[in-house]
Motif scaffolding. Structure first.
Motif, PDB file in Angstrom:
ATOM      1  N   THR A 295       6.756  35.791   5.177  1.00 62.85           N
ATOM      2  CA  THR A 295       8.895  35.043   5.505  1.00 62.85           C
ATOM      3  C   THR A 295       8.410  33.907   4.563  1.00 62.85           C
ATOM      4  OG1 THR A 295       7.465  32.705   7.523  1.00 62.85           O
ATOM      5  CG2 THR A 295       8.495  35.057   8.500  1.00 62.85           C
ATOM      6  N   SER A 296       9.669  33.660   3.928  1.00 60.61           N
ATOM      7  CA  SER A 296       9.611  33.018   3.101  1.00 60.61           C
ATOM      8  C   SER A 296       9.919  31.421   3.638  1.00 60.61           C
ATOM      9  CB  SER A 296      11.912  32.592   2.752  1.00 60.61           C
ATOM     10  OG  SER A 296      11.766  34.291   1.674  1.00 60.61           O
ATOM     11  N   TYR A 297       9.754  31.490   4.138  1.00 56.94           N
ATOM     12  CA  TYR A 297       9.463  29.696   4.816  1.00 56.94           C
ATOM     13  C   TYR A 297       8.081  29.597   5.106  1.00 56.94           C
ATOM     14  CZ  TYR A 297       9.486  25.986   7.937  1.00 56.94           C
ATOM     15  OH  TYR A 297       8.718  24.253   8.639  1.00 56.94           O
ATOM     16  N   ALA A 298       7.462  30.733   5.146  1.00 63.79           N
ATOM     17  CA  ALA A 298       5.496  30.440   4.880  1.00 63.79           C
ATOM     18  C   ALA A 298       5.429  30.200   3.307  1.00 63.79           C
ATOM     19  CB  ALA A 298       5.125  31.293   5.448  1.00 63.79           C
ATOM     20  N   VAL A 299       6.315  30.830   2.505  1.00 66.86           N
ATOM     21  CA  VAL A 299       5.889  30.549   1.156  1.00 66.86           C
ATOM     22  C   VAL A 299       6.535  28.843   0.683  1.00 66.86           C
ATOM     23  CG1 VAL A 299       6.864  31.196  -0.561  1.00 66.86           C
ATOM     24  CG2 VAL A 299       6.071  33.194   1.428  1.00 66.86           C
ATOM     25  N   GLY A 300       8.076  28.870   1.515  1.00 67.94           N
ATOM     26  CA  GLY A 300       8.155  27.323   0.470  1.00 67.94           C
ATOM     27  C   GLY A 300       6.683  26.138   1.373  1.00 67.94           C
ATOM     28  N   VAL A 301       6.588  26.493   2.898  1.00 62.62           N
ATOM     29  CA  VAL A 301       5.096  25.518   3.382  1.00 62.62           C
ATOM     30  C   VAL A 301       3.968  25.941   2.146  1.00 62.62           C
ATOM     31  CG1 VAL A 301       3.801  25.185   4.919  1.00 62.62           C
ATOM     32  CG2 VAL A 301       6.035  25.580   4.962  1.00 62.62           C
ATOM     33  N   GLN A 302       3.703  26.775   1.795  1.00 60.98           N
ATOM     34  CA  GLN A 302       2.360  27.420   1.226  1.00 60.98           C
ATOM     35  C   GLN A 302       2.165  25.787  -0.218  1.00 60.98           C
ATOM     36  OE1 GLN A 302      -0.518  28.136   1.752  1.00 60.98           O
ATOM     37  NE2 GLN A 302      -0.904  27.994  -0.276  1.00 60.98           N
ATOM     38  N   LEU A 303       3.795  26.252  -0.965  1.00 67.86           N
ATOM     39  CA  LEU A 303       4.194  26.651  -2.813  1.00 67.86           C
ATOM     40  C   LEU A 303       3.920  24.701  -2.259  1.00 67.86           C
ATOM     41  CD1 LEU A 303       7.305  28.241  -3.467  1.00 67.86           C
ATOM     42  CD2 LEU A 303       5.121  27.634  -4.906  1.00 67.86           C
ATOM     43  N   ALA A 304       4.552  23.442  -1.214  1.00 67.71           N
ATOM     44  CA  ALA A 304       4.316  22.260  -0.718  1.00 67.71           C
ATOM     45  C   ALA A 304       3.001  21.740  -0.447  1.00 67.71           C
ATOM     46  CB  ALA A 304       5.344  22.145   0.426  1.00 67.71           C
ATOM     47  N   GLU A 305       2.138  22.210  -0.387  1.00 63.90           N
ATOM     48  CA  GLU A 305       1.239  22.755  -0.093  1.00 63.90           C
ATOM     49  C   GLU A 305       0.527  22.195  -0.830  1.00 63.90           C
ATOM     50  OE1 GLU A 305      -0.740  21.279   2.848  1.00 63.90           O
ATOM     51  OE2 GLU A 305       0.492  22.303   4.348  1.00 63.90           O
ATOM     52  N   LEU A 306       0.340  23.286  -2.150  1.00 66.64           N
ATOM     53  CA  LEU A 306      -0.037  23.520  -3.872  1.00 66.64           C
ATOM     54  C   LEU A 306       0.124  22.192  -4.143  1.00 66.64           C
ATOM     55  CD1 LEU A 306       0.517  26.969  -3.608  1.00 66.64           C
ATOM     56  CD2 LEU A 306      -1.828  25.697  -3.376  1.00 66.64           C
TER      57      LEU A 306
END
Length: 339
Positions: A295-306
Motif C-alpha cells: 500500500t502507498s500508505y505503507a510506502v509513505g511510512v517507510q520513507l519517513a522512517e528512512l
C-alpha cells in the motif's frame, strides 16, 4: 513552569534537562526518565522555537513537486503523502510540499535549503541521471530518494523491484498463450520506467517472444495519453492480443479506449496495469489484473522512517530498502479468444 524552574526543581542544569528532553545520547537513561516524568507531572511544554534554534533544525521535510509531472491527482501519490505525514507527525516533523517548474527544480531545492525552511527532502520520481540528487549530495543535505538512479550506492533510498514486476506480467501472459504483447510506458529517463521497460524486454527475450517496436508505445502519465496510445495500437493492421501498462493513470485511458472500441477485456484483449486502476476511477466494469505493490500508505511510512534514520546519522547502507511486487489477478486477462 519554564525550563529554568523545571531544572531547579530537579536539581539539574538547564542544559542537562534540555538534552534529556531532546533525547541526546550523553544523558543517562535514568536521568532522562526522571526528567520526562517530572515534565509530565508539571505539564511542562518546551519552547519549540528555542529548541529548534538550539538544534539548528526547523523540524520540516520537503517534497519538491515538478509542475506538469502528472501525478498530484494520483490517489496513490496522495496516500504516500498521508503515510509520510502520519509518521513525521509522531516525530514532531512537518511535511512541506513545494512546486517547481521542471527546469527549475534544483534552484527550488537550493532556495529551500538556504532559507532554512526544511531539514531535508524526499526526492520522488528519480531519473537515471538525476541532477537533484547530485546537488543534494554535493551540498551534504539530508535526503531519501523514492526510487534509485544508475548509481544508487551513496545515498538512502526506497524502491520496488520494478523489473521483476514487468517480468511477472510477461510470464503470466505467455502462460495464457499470448505472443504479441504490447508495452506502454512513462518517460524512460525516469528510473522506475526504465527498470520496468528492461524487465519487459528481458522477459520477452527469455520467453523467446518477438518484441515488435511498433507495440512499444510511450504514453506518459495521463489518462488521455493512455487513451491515444491505445488508439494507435488498435489502428495497426496487426495489433496486440495483450497490453502491459507501466502506470495506473495511463492504464485508465487504455482501458477506456479498449472498452469504447467494443473489445471484451480478458477475452479479445488482455490487460495488466502497474498498480491497477485507481479506486476512484469511473471505469468499474472490469477488475483489472495488476502488478501490485504494498500500500502507498505503507510506502509513505517507510520513507519517513528512512528519513528519520538519515537525520539520526545512520549509515547509508542501512537505509536502502527494496520491496517486491506481485501479480494480483483480476478479470482483465486470460487465454486468447476471438469471441
Amino acid at each position: 513552569m519554564d525550563l529554568k524552574q523545571l531544572s531547579a526543581s530537579l536539581g539539574l542544569s538547564p542544559t542537562t534537562v534540555s538534552r534529556a528532553l531532546n533525547g541526546y545520547p550523553e544523558v543517562s537513561e535514568r536521568t532522562r526518565e526522571r526528567v520526562i516524568e517530572a515534565a509530565k507531572e508539571v505539564g511542562y511544554e518546551p519552547n519549540v522555537t528555542a529548541r529548534r534554534l538550539a538544534r539548528g533544525a526547523v523540524d520540516a521535510i520537503g517534497i519538491v513537486h515538478p509542475t506538469g509531472a502528472g501525478h498530484l491527482d494520483d490517489p496513490r501519490f496522495l496516500e504516500v503523502v498521508d503515510g509520510l505525514t502520519e509518521r513525521f507527525s509522531k516525530a514532531g516533523i512537518d511535511l512541506l510540499i513545494a512546486s517547481a517548474r521542471q527546469k527549475e527544480e534544483v534552484a527550488t531545492y537550493k532556495r529551500l535549503l538556504q532559507g532554512r525552511r526544511v531539514d531535508g527532502f524526499i526526492v520522488h520520481h528519480t531519473r537515471r541521471v538525476d541532477p537533484r540528487l547530485d546537488y543534494l549530495q554535493e551540498c551534504g543535505a539530508p535526503f531519501v530518494a523514492y526510487g534509485r538512479t544508475d548509481t544508487p550506492d551513496s545515498y538512502a533510498w526506497f524502491d520496488f523491484d520494478n523489473a521483476l514486476g514487468s517480468s511477472l506480467a510477461v510470464r503470466r501472459l505467455q502462460e495464457f498463450g499470448h505472443r504479441r504483447i504490447a508495452y506502454m510506458h512513462a518517460p524512460l529517463e525516469l528510473h522506475f520506467a526504465y527498470q520496468r521497460y528492461q524487465g519487459y524486454l528481458d522477459a520477452m527475450h527469455a520467453a523467446g517472444l518477438p518484441v515488435d517496436p511498433g507495440l512499444v508505445v510511450p504514453a506518459g502519465f495521463g489518462r488521455r495519453g493512455g487513451y491515444e496510445a491505445m488508439k494507435t495500437l488498435l489502428d495497426r493492421a496487426e495489433g496486440p492480443t495483450a497490453v502491459i501498462v507501466d502506470n495506473n493513470l495511463c492504464g485508465v485511458g487504455v482501458l477506456r479506449c479498449a472498452l469504447d472500441a467494443g473489445l471484451k477485456i480478458g477475452r479479445q484483449l488482455s490487460l495488466i496495469v502497474y498498480d491497477g486502476v485507481p479506486v476512484d476511477s469511473v471505469v468499474t466494469s472490469v477488475q483489472v489484473t495488476s502488478i501490485e505493490q504494498p500500500t502507498s500508505y505503507a510506502v509513505g511510512v517507510q520513507l519517513a522512517e528512512l528519513m528519520i534514520g538519515v537525520l539520526a546519522g545512520q549509515p547509508v547502507q542501512e537505509l536502502q530498502t527494496l520491496w517486491s511486487p506481485r501479480i494480483a489477478a483480476g478479470s482483465s486477462d486470460g487465454p486468447i479468444s476471438e469471441h
